[in-house]
Enzyme design. Structure first.
Site, PDB file in Angstrom:
ATOM      1  N   PHE A  54       6.949 -14.516 -13.038  1.00  0.00           N
ATOM      2  CA  PHE A  54       5.529 -15.124 -12.845  1.00  0.00           C
ATOM      3  C   PHE A  54       4.711 -14.257 -12.114  1.00  0.00           C
ATOM      4  CE2 PHE A  54       3.055 -17.428  -9.653  1.00  0.00           C
ATOM      5  CZ  PHE A  54       2.427 -18.378 -10.367  1.00  0.00           C
ATOM      6  N   ASP A 114       5.964  -5.832  -9.600  1.00  0.00           N
ATOM      7  CA  ASP A 114       5.184  -6.783  -9.103  1.00  0.00           C
ATOM      8  C   ASP A 114       6.247  -7.266  -7.791  1.00  0.00           C
ATOM      9  OD1 ASP A 114       4.533  -9.191  -8.007  1.00  0.00           O
ATOM     10  OD2 ASP A 114       4.047 -10.148  -9.951  1.00  0.00           O
ATOM     11  N   LYS A 157       1.268 -11.756  -0.206  1.00  0.00           N
ATOM     12  CA  LYS A 157       1.873 -12.588   0.718  1.00  0.00           C
ATOM     13  C   LYS A 157       2.345 -11.943   1.886  1.00  0.00           C
ATOM     14  CE  LYS A 157       4.058 -15.384  -3.189  1.00  0.00           C
ATOM     15  NZ  LYS A 157       3.377 -16.711  -2.806  1.00  0.00           N
TER      16      LYS A 157
END
Length: 401
Positions: free
Chosen positions: A138, A222, A251
């Protein structure tokens, strides 16, 4: 406002991309605890999906934000920005990278990485643009990052996808066979969080790294969810004994203030003025927030706490696995842990939340994700598992599984 009013307005005016939400709205937080308008306590073991790594209302963090808001929030990158420069310097110092670009989210950070990969080869006069990503991955919600995401369910409503992304099984031979003369890079997550907390092995990642070097490909990691201490080191890649060409962060970097970052080696930093940018990216408030996050992580030995508490939490969850045959696996890295069930867990996540424990589901709907703030203590874990065990037992043995 009362909860039913909020729900009514949401239903009437908000574009429903989140489905039926858990009927809770929080008004304040402190550390690992959130409170609703009735002052009921909830143990936050999802941290805004691995965002609030320092918990809620950390006094040093709040003080830094207050100070910055009272001075300036935003000017624009037409001018020099002191905390932006300081944060870029800090990230370079604590990582193995030379250059940093700031944006507003993980998807934007990954977009920047994708564009930089293409730009790098364009500047070399090479027509290389394909990026290999892994199935079950993702990487974001923009069109390009959705195409990079190795899950068809996210892609289907928006087809045709932008070209140039090859989703391949996490198998070295299959990845090798997918490489052609247009391949530019491989992009991976070290822990496939949305994919069900699936941790890539050190052996696999090192082989993949060697494969990239052999074929002259850029290696992109990532670290949107694994970075900033979540997995027991400041960056997840540090545990794999390799250094990629590019990593992306978001995040936990801002502890709730939106910020994303792309870090790269200087030889890869080929963007020229006008080729990329961001209006809000790296503004005064966001970069001041991230500076304070990194400062607190160092001053309070947060990563040491992650390693102690993750060992304790995983051990306790493994004990529950022995007790309940419908728990089929417990896996993760640091304080990013998945508990896999033999049945769908969407309703179970809701029951847990209403009982006072906040988690989330991932991985096809049968994995519960535990991602508490990195400041979590044993008392929080013990209370969380008390709730978890009680609700899971009731849920399963009442035939709802």
């Amino acid at each position: 406002m009362k909860l039913d009013e909020i729900i009514s307005y949401d239903s009437q005016y908000y574009v429903n991309v989140f489905g039926s939400r858990i009927p809770l709205a929080f008004v304040r937080g402190e550390g690992c605890i959130l409170y609703d308008s009735q002052n009921k306590e909830y143990l936050d073991f999802i941290s805004g999906i691995s965002v609030c790594n320092l918990g809620h209302s950390h006094p040093k963090f709040v003080a830094a934000l207050k100070e910055q808001i009272e001075k300036l929030i935003h000017t624009s990158s037409l001018f020099y920005i002191e905390p932006q420069a300081l944060l870029a310097k800090k990230l370079a110092e604590v990582s193995k990278f030379d250059k940093v670009f700031f944006c507003n989210s993980g998807a934007e950070a990954n977009e920047a990485a994708i564009k930089l990969v293409r730009n790098y080869f364009y500047k070399k006069g090479l027509s290389k643009y394909k990026i290999i990503t892994l199935e079950n991955s993702f990487h974001g919600r923009t069109l390009a990052t959705t195409a990079a995401t190795g899950q068809k369910k996210y892609q289907k409503p928006f087809e045709p996808m932008p070209e140039g992304f090859i989703n391949v099984e996490a198998d070295i031979e299959k990845i090798k066979n997918a490489i052609d003369d247009k391949t530019a890079a491989v992009m991976i997550e070290l822990v496939q969080a949305e994919g069900g907390i699936k941790v890539l092995s050190k052996e696999f990642v090192q082989k993949l790294y060697s494969l990239c070097k052999e074929h002259g490909l850029l290696f992109v990691i990532d670290e949107i969810q694994t970075g900033i201490g979540r997995c027991g080191s400041l960056f997840g890649f540090e545990q794999y004994d390799i250094t990629p060409d590019i990593i992306t962060l978001a995040k936990g970097l801002g502890n709730g203030v939106p910020i994303g970052a792309m870090l790269c080696k200087k030889e890869v930093a080929t963007f020229e003025p006008g080729e990329h940018g961001s209006t809000f990216g790296g503004n005064l408030l966001a970069t001041r927030a991230a500076l304070e996050v990194l400062k607190i992580i160092e001053e309070e030995n947060i990563i040491e706490n992650v390693n102690k508490m993750s060992t304790y939490l995983k051990q306790k969850l493994l004990e529950l696995k022995k007790e309940f045959d419908f728990i089929t696996d417990v896996r993760g890295l640091g304080l990013l842990i998945g508990v896999e069930f033999s049945f769908p867990v969407k309703d179970l996540v809701k029951e847990l939340a209403l009982a006072g424990l906040l988690t989330s589901s991932c991985g096809g709907g049968n994995v519960i994700r535990f991602a508490p703030p990195l400041i979590v203590q044993k008392t929080h874990i013990d209370k969380a598992l008390e709730i978890f065990k009680d609700v899971v037992k009731r849920y399963a043995y009442m035939g709802r599984a």
